[in-house]
Design a protein around this motif. Structure first.
Motif, PDB file in Angstrom:
ATOM      1  N   HIS A   2       0.836  -1.208   0.000  1.00  0.00           N
ATOM      2  CA  HIS A   2       0.000   0.000   0.000  1.00  0.00           C
ATOM      3  C   HIS A   2       0.871   1.259   0.000  1.00  0.00           C
TER       4      HIS A   2
ATOM      5  N   THR B  15     -11.126  -8.572  -0.317  1.00  0.00           N
ATOM      6  CA  THR B  15      -9.963  -8.907   0.511  1.00  0.00           C
ATOM      7  C   THR B  15     -10.129  -8.315   1.904  1.00  0.00           C
TER       8      THR B  15
ATOM      9  N   ARG C 164       6.819 -12.685  18.226  1.00  0.00           N
ATOM     10  CA  ARG C 164       6.828 -11.257  17.920  1.00  0.00           C
ATOM     11  C   ARG C 164       5.413 -10.722  17.920  1.00  0.00           C
TER      12      ARG C 164
ATOM     13  N   ALA D 266      -5.476  -8.379   5.618  1.00  0.00           N
ATOM     14  CA  ALA D 266      -6.531  -8.763   4.687  1.00  0.00           C
ATOM     15  C   ALA D 266      -7.146 -10.061   5.202  1.00  0.00           C
TER      16      ALA D 266
ATOM     17  N   SER E 297      -6.574   2.215   0.995  1.00  0.00           N
ATOM     18  CA  SER E 297      -5.433   2.297   1.911  1.00  0.00           C
ATOM     19  C   SER E 297      -5.427   1.192   2.963  1.00  0.00           C
TER      20      SER E 297
ATOM     21  N   ARG F 281       7.610  -5.410  13.401  1.00  0.00           N
ATOM     22  CA  ARG F 281       8.420  -5.254  12.179  1.00  0.00           C
ATOM     23  C   ARG F 281       8.233  -3.836  11.619  1.00  0.00           C
TER      24      ARG F 281
ATOM     25  N   ALA G  30      -3.023  -9.713   0.801  1.00  0.00           N
ATOM     26  CA  ALA G  30      -3.697  -8.604   0.124  1.00  0.00           C
ATOM     27  C   ALA G  30      -3.510  -8.734  -1.388  1.00  0.00           C
TER      28      ALA G  30
ATOM     29  N   SER H 232       3.064  -5.639  14.266  1.00  0.00           N
ATOM     30  CA  SER H 232       3.535  -4.241  14.136  1.00  0.00           C
ATOM     31  C   SER H 232       4.966  -4.042  14.610  1.00  0.00           C
TER      32      SER H 232
ATOM     33  N   LEU I 238      -5.357  -0.061   6.876  1.00  0.00           N
ATOM     34  CA  LEU I 238      -6.158   0.433   8.013  1.00  0.00           C
ATOM     35  C   LEU I 238      -5.340   0.717   9.264  1.00  0.00           C
TER      36      LEU I 238
ATOM     37  N   ASP J 201      -3.261  -5.609  11.515  1.00  0.00           N
ATOM     38  CA  ASP J 201      -4.057  -5.175  10.362  1.00  0.00           C
ATOM     39  C   ASP J 201      -3.787  -6.141   9.233  1.00  0.00           C
TER      40      ASP J 201
END
Ligand code: NDP
Ligand code: PYC
Length: 342
Positions: free
Chosen positions: A48, A160, A305, A181, A122, A310, A186, A308, A124, A179
């Motif tokens: 994105h 998606t 992990r 898909a 976009s 990463r 995606a 987020s 989310l 976040d």
């Protein structure tokens, strides 16, 4: 072919904003779109990132988005706050509604932001992250266009349909956010495989005859698959119901009928539900945020992990070292800057 280029986050945002201004987007839309696209590059979310610019411009050129409409806030003081996007991009509508949504959730415990008639391309996570910064937990979801077969079927019907969640943490710069898909990946991810000439992992898609495929072209022409079989299929269906039919807006199938193509950004609505953990836990033992920290630290403590992590690491890196665009991406940016809406 030229060379890769390195740009600061601000410099890239300025260039993307200029491209959108030249294409006829109002300042509000140009700057909110540039912000979300550059946030994708900054955080290493390329599905994105800058490759989306061309699709946004194509959608303007096709007359399928209103590039300069002002979103309108409809607020009757209740738990349902509405923004009518008027056929414009969703990001400016979210910016308008988000502070009201957070204020209402803190006042009532729970509130929802409905964005109607928006063009939406976009990720989310910027939205739930923004709401976490305002002190509320949130879930966000929207349909897309029909490209995903329900589990057990083989025709594109569901979107998606992204699903995101945010929870404020002690370190406000690192909320708990996921976040994804509700398809295995995606559609933007499949497009990146196509551009790079790579085969997809198995299990992502079927071709137009319903046969499993790893060819990105065949996958884009066929149907993508929901993640987790019947479970992802059901979550995706829930999103069609809540963020499509319940809010009086397009389902993914209706969005595709409206657009007639998957090469433009889809028009539909979005639903964001915000909650005040303090209000929900009022009168109960323990502070909900402190208790959440115990859980999240226990997860990380096992070496797992958190979602987020990463992204946050990529953000830290690009904020100090800049964003590196490939030679092809840099050439695309140069070309779009020179052309405007041609
Ligand atoms: P991914 O499968 O790449 O990642 C989804 C989430 O899982 C991220 O929060 C990610 O965190 C986290 N994650 C990934 N791997 C791990 C791991 N090993 N351990 C813990 N957490 C992990 O995303 P998708 O391809 O499904 O979606 C990409 C984006 O596409 C999303 O931002 C979504 O909003 C967007 N999208 C938008 C649509 C629209 O219509 N507007 C439609 C569909 C998707 P991290 O980022 O840190 O890796
Ligand atoms: O990547 O699946 C996707 C997507 C659809 C619309 C915007 N992003």
């Amino acid at each position: 072919m030229g060379e890769s280029v390195n740009l600061s986050v601000e410099a890239l945002k300025g260039r993307v904003e200029t491209i959108f201004r030249k294409a006829g987007l109002s300042q509000d839309h140009a700057s909110t779109l540039a912000a979300v696209i550059v946030a994708g590059e900054r955080d290493g979310c390329k599905s994105h990132g800058v490759y989306r610019i061309e699709g946004c411009l194509r959608t303007v050129k096709a007359g399928k988005v209103v590039p300069d409409v002002k979103p309108v806030l409809r607020d009757d003081g209740s738990a349902v706050v509405r923004v009518e996007a008027g056929g414009g991009y969703s990001c400016a509508g979210f910016e308008l509604g988000a502070p009201v949504l957070a204020e209402r959730a803190k006042k009532l415990g729970i509130a929802a932001l409905v964005i109607n008639d928006c063009t939406h391309f976009s990720a989310l996570w910027p939205e739930v992250e923004r709401l976490a910064a305002l002190g509320v937990a949130a879930i966000a979801m929207c349909p897309s266009y029909a490209t995903v077969a329900p589990s057990g079927g083989k025709e594109p019907l569901l979107g998606t349909n992204p699903f995101a969640f945010g929870w404020p943490r002690v370190d406000p710069a690192q909320p708990y956010v996921f976040d994804f898909a509700t398809s295995v990946a995606a559609r933007g991810e499949i497009e990146l495989y196509r551009r790079e000439g790579r085969q997809l992992p198995e299990g992502w898609a079927v071709d137009s005859e319903g046969r499993p495929t790893t060819d990105p072209e065949a996958a884009l022409a066929g149907a993508m698959l929901p993640f987790g079989g019947h479970k992802g299929s059901a979550i995706s269906t829930m999103i069609e119901l809540l963020a499509g039919t319940m809010i009086g807006d397009f389902t993914s199938s209706e969005a595709l009928d409206f657009l007639g193509t998957t090469t433009l950004a889809p028009r539909h609505g979005e639903l964001i539900i915000a909650m005040s953990p303090q209000r929900f836990a009022a009168g109960r033992p323990g502070d909900p945020f402190a208790r959440a920290e115990v859980l999240l630290e226990a997860i990380a403590g096992q070496g797992a992990r958190l979602p987020s992590q990463r992204r946050f690491a990529a953000r830290k890196r690009t904020l100090s070292e800049g964003i590196t665009l490939t030679a092809a991406e840099a050439a695309q940016l140069d070309r779009l800057e020179a052309l405007g809406l041609d």
